[in-house]
Every structure is written in C-alpha cells, then in structure tokens.
Design an enzyme around this catalytic site. Structure first.
Site, mmCIF file in Angstrom:
data_model
loop_
_atom_site.group_PDB
_atom_site.id
_atom_site.type_symbol
_atom_site.label_atom_id
_atom_site.label_comp_id
_atom_site.label_asym_id
_atom_site.label_seq_id
_atom_site.Cartn_x
_atom_site.Cartn_y
_atom_site.Cartn_z
ATOM 1 N N CYS A 65 5.305 35.752 12.556
ATOM 2 C CA CYS A 65 4.306 35.677 12.716
ATOM 3 C C CYS A 65 3.158 35.611 12.324
ATOM 4 C CB CYS A 65 4.618 37.415 13.554
ATOM 5 S SG CYS A 65 4.178 38.924 12.093
ATOM 6 N N HIS A 98 20.412 37.326 -4.041
ATOM 7 C CA HIS A 98 20.082 38.313 -4.068
ATOM 8 C C HIS A 98 20.381 39.863 -3.319
ATOM 9 C CE1 HIS A 98 18.797 37.384 -8.553
ATOM 10 N NE2 HIS A 98 19.370 36.763 -8.242
#
Length: 142
Positions: A65, A98
């Site tokens: 977006c 991570h």
C-alpha cells in the site's frame, strides 16, 4: 510455492511489477486484489490474503500500500501472520532471519520499483535462523 499478494490502489502498479518478476522466476502467484488503480479499501484485500496464509493456501505473502502501514496493520490482525514493513533489503533479510516473517509489506510511495524488487528477492531468498529467535517468535502469539 504459491505466493499470495495483495494491494490497495496506491500499491497496484508496484504489485503488477512484482507479480511479473515472480512469474518470470516461475513462482506461482495468487493475487487477492485490488485489480485497478481505482480508490479502494486495503482491508478488503488484506484479510483474504492473510486468511489464505494462515490456512496454508499460500506461503509466503506480500502486501503493498502507499505507506505500508495500513495493510501491515490489517495483515497482522491475523494470528498466523507476521507481516514486516521493509524499505531496505537488509530489513527484509532481518525480518526473515530474526522474526520468521511470513509476509513482506512494501511502502509503494516511499521506495523506487527497482529497490522494491530487490527487497522481494532478498525476502524470498532469506531463511529463518531459528535458535534464540524461536523463543521470541513464539512469544508473539497471544
């Protein structure tokens, strides 16, 4: 791999470029919309994409977006989605390594198309490191 992708009107043009690149790489894409640059509401496309990701119909997913914020907020309402807004390739690599991000979010109005495509490639070619990160990712769940 069948990758899910969704956008609003601000991300429509970039989404088309991402889909083209993915298909050229032989990656199957399920497009959850929008299908034009006409003004629309990102939740109408983000929720179905997130549900498909949770249900195992697609993996991973990409949301696009204008700022990345609205579509990321909507995607992340779903328990099985870990959507990360990335505007640099290193952020995409770290989101995978991570945080075991399973959904990349691109802010279409803030990054050039070439960089966005690089970010997608890094995201798709990065793996979760596991180890100490598993404990942290497990704590994301409610």
């Amino acid at each position: 791999m069948k990758l899910g992708i969704c956008s609003d009107h601000a991300g429509f043009e970039l989404k088309a470029l991402v889909i083209k690149m993915l298909e050229e790489k032989g990656i199957e894409v399920k497009d959850f919309g929008t299908y034009s640059a006409e003004s629309c509401d990102y939740p109408d496309f983000a929720h179905p994409c997130a549900s498909a990701l949770e249900g195992g119909e697609v993996y991973p997913a990409i949301g696009i977006c204008g700022s990345g914020n609205g579509i990321a907020m909507t995607l992340n309402k779903h328990q099985g989605v870990r959507a990360a807004i990335c505007w640099e390739p290193e952020l995409a690599q770290l989101a995978r390594a991570h945080n075991d991000a399973n959904c990349l979010v691109l802010p279409a109005r803030f990054i050039p198309a070439e960089k966005a495509l690089e970010i997608v490639n890094v995201f798709l070619n990065s793996d979760f490191e596991g180890g100490r990160h598993v404990r942290r990712v497990e704590k994301i769940k409610l």
